[in-house]
Design a protein around this motif. Structure first.
Motif, PDB file in Angstrom:
ATOM      1  N   ASP A 219       0.823  -1.213   0.000  1.00 33.48           N
ATOM      2  CA  ASP A 219       0.000   0.000   0.000  1.00 33.48           C
ATOM      3  C   ASP A 219       0.858   1.265   0.000  1.00 33.48           C
ATOM      4  OD1 ASP A 219       0.781  -0.490   2.634  1.00 33.48           O
ATOM      5  OD2 ASP A 219      -1.149   0.048   3.507  1.00 33.48           O
ATOM      6  N   LYS A 220       1.976   1.229   0.695  1.00 29.43           N
ATOM      7  CA  LYS A 220       2.865   2.395   0.720  1.00 29.43           C
ATOM      8  C   LYS A 220       3.541   2.582  -0.632  1.00 29.43           C
ATOM      9  CE  LYS A 220       6.307   4.892   3.196  1.00 29.43           C
ATOM     10  NZ  LYS A 220       7.053   5.073   4.402  1.00 29.43           N
ATOM     11  N   PHE A 221       3.978   1.498  -1.270  1.00 33.84           N
ATOM     12  CA  PHE A 221       4.604   1.616  -2.585  1.00 33.84           C
ATOM     13  C   PHE A 221       3.636   2.221  -3.602  1.00 33.84           C
ATOM     14  CE2 PHE A 221       5.403   0.127  -6.872  1.00 33.84           C
ATOM     15  CZ  PHE A 221       6.677   0.640  -7.078  1.00 33.84           C
ATOM     16  N   LEU A 222       2.387   1.761  -3.606  1.00 31.14           N
ATOM     17  CA  LEU A 222       1.404   2.283  -4.554  1.00 31.14           C
ATOM     18  C   LEU A 222       1.184   3.777  -4.368  1.00 31.14           C
ATOM     19  CD1 LEU A 222      -1.233  -0.595  -4.573  1.00 31.14           C
ATOM     20  CD2 LEU A 222       0.515  -0.094  -6.293  1.00 31.14           C
ATOM     21  N   LYS A 223       1.223   4.237  -3.124  1.00 34.95           N
ATOM     22  CA  LYS A 223       1.043   5.655  -2.827  1.00 34.95           C
ATOM     23  C   LYS A 223       2.282   6.456  -3.205  1.00 34.95           C
ATOM     24  CE  LYS A 223       0.801   9.368   0.040  1.00 34.95           C
ATOM     25  NZ  LYS A 223       1.765  10.412  -0.232  1.00 34.95           N
TER      26      LYS A 223
END
Length: 82
Positions: free
Chosen positions: A4-8
């Motif tokens: 989720d952090k990578f996508l953001k």
């Protein structure tokens, strides 16, 4: 780094909560497997994101904790977009 952090950070998804919702509803695959928001992402992983009828497949090139908007596209390579 968490999925989720990578996508953001990579700006593939606008907010981390939206990335979490995508993963919770099985709309994100990492290396062909359904991924949870906490799935660890590494360089070389292939991420498939389903945006309604649109699908995007990217390869992770680099991981960074934060990046400027102009440099976000350098974190991944688009393999397929439909």
């Amino acid at each position: 780094m968490r999925l989720d952090k990578f996508l953001k950070v990579s700006r593939l998804v606008k907010r981390r909560t939206v990335a979490k919702d995508f993963a919770d509803h099985e709309r994100v695959l990492v290396n062909g497997r359904v991924a949870k928001p906490a799935t660890e992402v590494r360089p070389g992983d292939v991420i498939t994101i389903q945006f309604g009828v649109r699908k995007m497949v990217v390869e992770v090139l680099e991981l960074k904790e934060s990046v400027r908007a102009a440099d976000a596209a350098q974190l991944y390579r688009t393999i397929e977009q439909s």
